[in-house]
Design a protein around this motif. Structure first.
Motif, PDB file in Angstrom:
ATOM      1  N   PHE A  69       0.807  -1.219   0.000  1.00 14.54           N
ATOM      2  CA  PHE A  69       0.000   0.000   0.000  1.00 14.54           C
ATOM      3  C   PHE A  69       0.840   1.268   0.000  1.00 14.54           C
ATOM      4  O   PHE A  69       0.446   2.287  -0.573  1.00 14.54           O
ATOM      5  N   PHE A  70       2.009   1.226   0.641  1.00 15.76           N
ATOM      6  CA  PHE A  70       2.813   2.441   0.748  1.00 15.76           C
ATOM      7  C   PHE A  70       3.292   2.947  -0.611  1.00 15.76           C
ATOM      8  O   PHE A  70       3.603   4.128  -0.769  1.00 15.76           O
ATOM      9  N   ALA A  71       3.361   2.078  -1.607  1.00 15.43           N
ATOM     10  CA  ALA A  71       3.700   2.525  -2.958  1.00 15.43           C
ATOM     11  C   ALA A  71       2.642   3.478  -3.480  1.00 15.43           C
ATOM     12  O   ALA A  71       2.947   4.460  -4.178  1.00 15.43           O
ATOM     13  N   HIS A  72       1.383   3.216  -3.131  1.00 11.24           N
ATOM     14  CA  HIS A  72       0.279   4.102  -3.522  1.00 11.24           C
ATOM     15  C   HIS A  72       0.187   5.313  -2.590  1.00 11.24           C
ATOM     16  O   HIS A  72      -0.226   6.401  -3.011  1.00 11.24           O
ATOM     17  N   PHE A  73       0.562   5.110  -1.334  1.00  9.30           N
ATOM     18  CA  PHE A  73       0.412   6.154  -0.317  1.00  9.30           C
ATOM     19  C   PHE A  73       1.177   7.425  -0.687  1.00  9.30           C
ATOM     20  O   PHE A  73       0.708   8.538  -0.457  1.00  9.30           O
ATOM     21  N   LYS A 276      -5.850  16.672  -3.276  1.00  8.91           N
ATOM     22  CA  LYS A 276      -7.250  16.256  -3.119  1.00  8.91           C
ATOM     23  C   LYS A 276      -7.726  15.474  -4.343  1.00  8.91           C
ATOM     24  O   LYS A 276      -8.441  14.468  -4.217  1.00  8.91           O
ATOM     25  N   LYS A 277      -7.313  15.918  -5.516  1.00 10.06           N
ATOM     26  CA  LYS A 277      -7.709  15.234  -6.749  1.00 10.06           C
ATOM     27  C   LYS A 277      -7.108  13.828  -6.811  1.00 10.06           C
ATOM     28  O   LYS A 277      -7.791  12.857  -7.167  1.00 10.06           O
ATOM     29  N   SER A 278      -5.829  13.708  -6.444  1.00  9.44           N
ATOM     30  CA  SER A 278      -5.165  12.394  -6.451  1.00  9.44           C
ATOM     31  C   SER A 278      -5.799  11.458  -5.428  1.00  9.44           C
ATOM     32  O   SER A 278      -6.014  10.269  -5.700  1.00  9.44           O
ATOM     33  N   ILE A 279      -6.076  11.989  -4.254  1.00  6.77           N
ATOM     34  CA  ILE A 279      -6.685  11.177  -3.196  1.00  6.77           C
ATOM     35  C   ILE A 279      -8.066  10.690  -3.623  1.00  6.77           C
ATOM     36  O   ILE A 279      -8.431   9.522  -3.415  1.00  6.77           O
ATOM     37  N   LYS A 280      -8.842  11.576  -4.228  1.00  4.05           N
ATOM     38  CA  LYS A 280     -10.180  11.207  -4.693  1.00  4.05           C
ATOM     39  C   LYS A 280     -10.115  10.072  -5.706  1.00  4.05           C
ATOM     40  O   LYS A 280     -10.911   9.115  -5.650  1.00  4.05           O
ATOM     41  N   GLU A 283      -9.348   6.875  -3.906  1.00  2.00           N
ATOM     42  CA  GLU A 283     -10.537   6.402  -3.197  1.00  2.00           C
ATOM     43  C   GLU A 283     -11.527   5.763  -4.169  1.00  2.00           C
ATOM     44  O   GLU A 283     -12.099   4.696  -3.888  1.00  2.00           O
ATOM     45  N   THR A 284     -11.715   6.389  -5.311  1.00  2.33           N
ATOM     46  CA  THR A 284     -12.639   5.870  -6.314  1.00  2.33           C
ATOM     47  C   THR A 284     -12.218   4.495  -6.794  1.00  2.33           C
ATOM     48  O   THR A 284     -13.058   3.622  -7.066  1.00  2.33           O
ATOM     49  N   ASN A 285     -10.895   4.289  -6.878  1.00  3.49           N
ATOM     50  CA  ASN A 285     -10.361   3.002  -7.330  1.00  3.49           C
ATOM     51  C   ASN A 285     -10.275   1.968  -6.209  1.00  3.49           C
ATOM     52  O   ASN A 285      -9.753   0.866  -6.410  1.00  3.49           O
ATOM     53  N   GLY A 286     -10.766   2.328  -5.025  1.00  5.40           N
ATOM     54  CA  GLY A 286     -10.778   1.398  -3.909  1.00  5.40           C
ATOM     55  C   GLY A 286      -9.434   1.161  -3.263  1.00  5.40           C
ATOM     56  O   GLY A 286      -9.248   0.171  -2.535  1.00  5.40           O
ATOM     57  N   ILE A 287      -8.480   2.073  -3.503  1.00  7.19           N
ATOM     58  CA  ILE A 287      -7.124   1.898  -2.971  1.00  7.19           C
ATOM     59  C   ILE A 287      -6.947   2.607  -1.635  1.00  7.19           C
ATOM     60  O   ILE A 287      -6.334   2.069  -0.704  1.00  7.19           O
TER      61      ILE A 287
END
Length: 300
Positions: A69-73, A276-280, A283-287
């Motif tokens: 997960f930290f790769a995405h974090f 905020k855009k990246s986080i959204k 979230e949309t991708n379930g990550i």
């Protein structure tokens, strides 16, 4: 044999001075180093390169198998810092030399750039790019023609290393251009360089989060709140007391996130919007649907 680069500069039709380099005695194409820029806060000059080449942009999917997960974090910060560019460069501010998609800065003793360069100097081709630099007892030294060894960084200062990479801010110097060309070419042509850059970036946030939890108590907070805390402190747009106040919401994590997004919003609205855009999207991708578990230093 150490690589030699031929340098060239040109003034663009927009009045910018653009610097280029080419690896000597090869058929490789010339590549862009950066534009010369004036930085008012330091009253000095340096380079910047924010180019995003398709094959040189951080993609968290490439590292998720190893780092989870930290790769995405770290991805929102990577996007906000440099659009994920492995060759992002600036040499115009107080750090003197900043490089990579997470913008490792050379002015911090034992900081992210110093640790990054130490690891680079262990690679088999380090002598081709920086033949004068040598790692001795895990410290970076400059070795002269006569064999004299000069330590460039210590627990107290990186000033000699900064000035090796970039002699000063009064102008854009030849040494500054050469060191910039070396780093850009190395990152462009060596996957091991990019792997170190990525792993150091991921581990930076992973380790920082442990420290931040000890100060702020982040157990059970959602990933987006933890990411915003890390990004604020990475960029330096807020301090712990302000962050602690933002988190003081009686367990309302959405409010905490909103509060964190307000820190630095006057001067850094574009960065916060990018985050905020990246986080959204994550979230949309379930990550980004995980929460921090302090006991295991992981997201679950």
């Amino acid at each position: 044999m150490a690589y030699d680069f031929k340098l060239r500069s040109v003034v663009t039709d927009k009045g910018k001075t653009a610097h280029y380099a080419k690896l000597s005695n090869t058929t490789e194409a010339e590549f862009f180093i950066g534009y010369k820029t004036y930085y008012k806060e330091q009253d000095g000059y340096g380079l910047y390169n924010s180019s995003q080449l398709t094959n040189l942009v951080y993609n968290s999917d490439d590292y998720a198998a190893e780092f989870g997960f930290f790769a995405h974090f770290i991805a929102p910060t990577a996007k906000a810092e440099s659009h994920g560019s492995f060759i992002c460069l600036n040499t115009y501010d107080r750090a003197y030399f900043t490089f990579g998609f997470m913008q490792f800065a050379a002015h911090v003793p034992n900081g992210d750039f110093v640790k990054f360069l130490r690891k680079l100097l262990t690679l088999h081709n380090a002598k081709d790019y920086f033949p004068r630099l040598k790692l001795i007892d895990n410290r970076i030294f400059y070795v002269s023609d006569t064999g004299t060894q000069t330590q460039l960084e210590s627990d107290g200062s990186t000033k000699p290393l900064m000035e090796y990479l970039n002699p000063g801010l009064r102008d854009v110097e030849h040494q500054e251009l050469i060191c910039s060309a070396r780093m850009i070419h190395w990152a462009t042509h060596d996957i091991e360089h990019r792997k170190i850059q990525a792993s150091d970036s991921i581990n930076l946030y992973k380790n920082n989060l442990v420290k931040y939890h000890n100060r702020l108590g982040l157990d059970g907070y959602p990933a987006k709140v933890c990411l915003m805390v890390c990004d604020i402190l990475h960029q330096g747009r807020g301090k712990f007391d302000r962050i602690a106040n933002a988190l003081d919401t009686n367990g309302n994590h959405e409010k905490a996130f909103t509060n964190l997004c307000s820190i630095g919003e006057v001067n850094y609205a574009d960065r916060i919007s990018s985050l905020k855009k990246s986080i959204k999207a994550l979230e949309t991708n379930g990550i980004f649907n995980k929460k921090y578990q302090a006991a295991t230093h992981s997201f679950v």
